[in-house]
Design an enzyme around this catalytic site. Structure first.
Site, PDB file in Angstrom:
ATOM      1  N   CYS A   1     -78.827  25.734 -27.598  1.00  0.00           N
ATOM      2  CA  CYS A   1     -79.502  25.281 -26.627  1.00  0.00           C
ATOM      3  C   CYS A   1     -79.340  23.564 -26.723  1.00  0.00           C
ATOM      4  CB  CYS A   1     -80.840  25.803 -26.360  1.00  0.00           C
ATOM      5  SG  CYS A   1     -81.566  24.702 -24.855  1.00  0.00           S
TER       6      CYS A   1
ATOM      7  N   CYS B   1     -82.720  21.893 -25.933  1.00  0.00           N
ATOM      8  CA  CYS B   1     -83.727  22.024 -26.838  1.00  0.00           C
ATOM      9  C   CYS B   1     -83.328  21.006 -27.931  1.00  0.00           C
ATOM     10  CB  CYS B   1     -83.590  23.617 -27.457  1.00  0.00           C
ATOM     11  SG  CYS B   1     -83.819  24.764 -26.217  1.00  0.00           S
TER      12      CYS B   1
END
Length: 192
Positions: free
Chosen positions: A75, A78
């Site tokens: 991600c 993230c």
């Protein structure tokens, strides 16, 4: 007739001295290339946070507010949020717990279901008593994360940021009984 050793070395394409110089030069170039490519880099902030993350039950029972981040290694949001989260976690260590749960790890499936994770990064926010008091959806900047952490530590209302809110006391069947539509459930990896 045999030539002395040094004469034999001089007659060969590369003598012993030249081979040693080339070996030293090759080693120096290898070290330079290693250094230019980052050398032995420490773990990325996301991995650092995940490694020092306390177990969820311990964090919720610790008497400190807790942020649980649902994330994935792949991600980008993230990963981009991780340096700020790591720095703030270090600043507030002892006052606040930061727990990371990887949505790709089947171990966390019950938590993914319990907290209705349908996108990442998702932060679940808990008070000192381990009660879920809010949620943050999407990537957060360092100032936003700092504001959220400060609100948790000081036990003040959560900041008014897009995607951050207190949790409704209505859940599932209670929401339907109150005439509200139940939210569509999708997996955290669907991004849909």
């Amino acid at each position: 007739m045999t030539l002395p050793n040094h004469a034999a070395e001089e007659g060969s394409p590369l003598g012993r001295r030249e081979r040693m110089i080339l070996a030293a030069l090759a080693a120096a170039l290898a070290l330079l290339l290693f250094g230019l490519r980052g050398g032995l880099q420490p773990q990325a902030p996301l991995e650092q946070l995940a490694r020092r993350s306390p177990e969820l039950p311990f964090a919720l029972a610790s008497g400190r507010p807790t942020i649980v981040e649902f994330y994935a290694d792949w991600c980008e949001a993230c990963r981009s949020m991780a340096p700020a989260m790591a720095a703030l976690e270090s600043e507030h260590r002892g006052d606040l717990n930061v727990v990371l749960l990887n949505v790709d790890n089947p171990r966390w499936s019950p938590e993914i279901d319990r907290y209705s994770v349908n996108g990442i990064p998702q932060l679940e926010l808990f008070d000192r008593g381990g009660r879920s008091i809010g949620r943050s959806l999407g990537a957060r900047s360092r100032p936003e994360l700092a504001t959220i952490m400060t609100a948790l530590i000081e036990e003040t209302p959560l900041p008014l940021l897009a995607g951050v809110g207190s949790l409704s006391p209505l859940t599932g069947g209670e929401a339907l009984a109150a005439g509200q539509a139940a939210p569509a459930q999708t997996g955290p990896r669907s991004h849909g």
